[in-house]
Design a protein around this motif. Sequence first.
Motif, mmCIF file in Angstrom:
data_model
loop_
_atom_site.group_PDB
_atom_site.id
_atom_site.type_symbol
_atom_site.label_atom_id
_atom_site.label_comp_id
_atom_site.label_asym_id
_atom_site.label_seq_id
_atom_site.Cartn_x
_atom_site.Cartn_y
_atom_site.Cartn_z
ATOM 1 N N UNK A 59 -0.326 2.833 -5.539
ATOM 2 C CA UNK A 59 0.174 2.674 -4.565
ATOM 3 C C UNK A 59 -0.944 3.095 -3.372
ATOM 4 N N UNK A 60 -1.622 3.801 -3.423
ATOM 5 C CA UNK A 60 -2.443 4.175 -2.000
ATOM 6 C C UNK A 60 -3.442 4.118 -2.875
ATOM 7 N N UNK A 61 -4.397 3.423 -3.703
ATOM 8 C CA UNK A 61 -5.063 2.447 -4.269
ATOM 9 C C UNK A 61 -4.630 1.029 -3.491
ATOM 10 N N UNK A 62 -3.915 0.432 -4.254
ATOM 11 C CA UNK A 62 -3.306 -0.719 -3.284
ATOM 12 C C UNK A 62 -3.273 -0.575 -2.049
ATOM 13 N N UNK A 63 -2.639 -0.090 -1.032
ATOM 14 C CA UNK A 63 -3.020 0.199 0.079
ATOM 15 C C UNK A 63 -3.859 0.316 0.644
ATOM 16 N N UNK B 190 8.385 12.784 -3.876
ATOM 17 C CA UNK B 190 8.000 14.079 -2.769
ATOM 18 C C UNK B 190 6.369 14.222 -2.618
ATOM 19 N N UNK B 191 5.896 14.445 -3.821
ATOM 20 C CA UNK B 191 4.591 13.880 -3.968
ATOM 21 C C UNK B 191 4.153 12.696 -3.616
ATOM 22 N N UNK B 192 4.224 12.055 -4.035
ATOM 23 C CA UNK B 192 3.944 10.555 -3.444
ATOM 24 C C UNK B 192 3.767 10.761 -1.944
ATOM 25 N N UNK B 193 4.775 10.991 -1.341
ATOM 26 C CA UNK B 193 5.218 11.479 0.284
ATOM 27 C C UNK B 193 4.297 12.611 0.924
ATOM 28 N N UNK B 194 3.672 12.918 0.021
ATOM 29 C CA UNK B 194 2.637 14.373 0.742
ATOM 30 C C UNK B 194 1.713 14.059 0.491
ATOM 31 N N UNK B 195 1.102 13.069 -0.865
ATOM 32 C CA UNK B 195 -0.017 13.370 -0.655
ATOM 33 C C UNK B 195 -0.917 11.736 0.102
ATOM 34 N N UNK B 196 0.484 11.240 0.784
ATOM 35 C CA UNK B 196 -0.448 10.022 1.836
ATOM 36 C C UNK B 196 -1.158 10.108 2.768
ATOM 37 N N UNK C 17 -2.473 10.004 6.384
ATOM 38 C CA UNK C 17 -1.863 9.669 8.007
ATOM 39 C C UNK C 17 -2.577 7.711 8.178
ATOM 40 N N UNK C 18 -3.725 7.366 7.613
ATOM 41 C CA UNK C 18 -4.249 6.054 8.109
ATOM 42 C C UNK C 18 -3.462 4.813 7.638
ATOM 43 N N UNK C 19 -2.673 5.567 6.229
ATOM 44 C CA UNK C 19 -2.041 4.808 5.077
ATOM 45 C C UNK C 19 -0.730 4.629 6.005
#
Length: 243
Positions: free
Chosen positions: A70-74, A93-99, A101-103
């Motif tokens: 998801x982060x690579x796509x973003x 939960x891990x996905x949300x915490x690892x995002x 701020x700029x995404x």
Amino acid sequence: MTGPSRSKDPEGNHEKVKGIFREIASDYDRVNRIISLGQIDRWRHRLVSIMDIPEDGTVLDLGCGTGKLTRLIADKVSDGKVLGVDLTPEMLEIARKSLPSEQEEVVEFSLGAGEDLALQSNSFDLATSAFTLRNVDDLTSVISELRRVVRPGGKVYSLELAKPDFPGFREIYRFYFDRVLPLIGGLVQGDSKPYRYLAESLKKFPDQYKLQDLYRSAGLAEVGFHEIFGGIAAIHQGTKKEH
Ligand SMILES: C[S@@+](CC[C@H](N)C(=O)[O-])C[C@H]1O[C@@H](n2cnc3c(N)ncnc32)[C@H](O)[C@@H]1O
């Protein structure tokens, strides 16, 4: 972009799958790096490089897990939306915490099941998934759902472990998945059960040629796949026909 989750679980498999990913969530990325011999991030990058991601595009990442893809796509989307959907709250939960701020403006995460997405038809430019199709109960419904939610002309992609058919290599690969992988998983994580599940799920999963047929049966056109690492993994793609 999202509606309430309306996941259905006709075979009762979701609870089992959720249980497995709940158990391994905190070690998932670390163990995967080890068992893929450091290759997994390259494979996700390869998928993103094959996907034709417009800067203002809307992209669904089904089975987003800890959100690595998801982060690579973003990173490619500055003015669009990326939605990560997953069955397991602990992975999300891990996905949300690892995002980063700029995404935050671009990415949204939502609980849901690929067999019955609470998303409008024709609402995404692209839909993708990585290492998720192998876990789902009803592969045909999931591919149909990915097709349903992309707009006509939009594309569906998946990155999955595949089955190398090169003699010799094929046997080494099976030995690795059946024997070595549960051992490493057990040593690193303290429990080999989830990694035995991985080996089992891979046995049941169609090879790259059959998966290509399933894409076609779901009504996708221009279907094809790229093999990675001698056929250990494959990236499939298909296009939703314009009416
Ligand atoms: C092997 S992980 C892959 C995670 C991520 N895509 C990656 O690249 O690492 C599979 C993920 O699919 C999710 N999953 C399994 N079955 C699902 C389903 N039917 N619908 C939605 N997500 C599902 C699991 O919870 C898990 O997070």
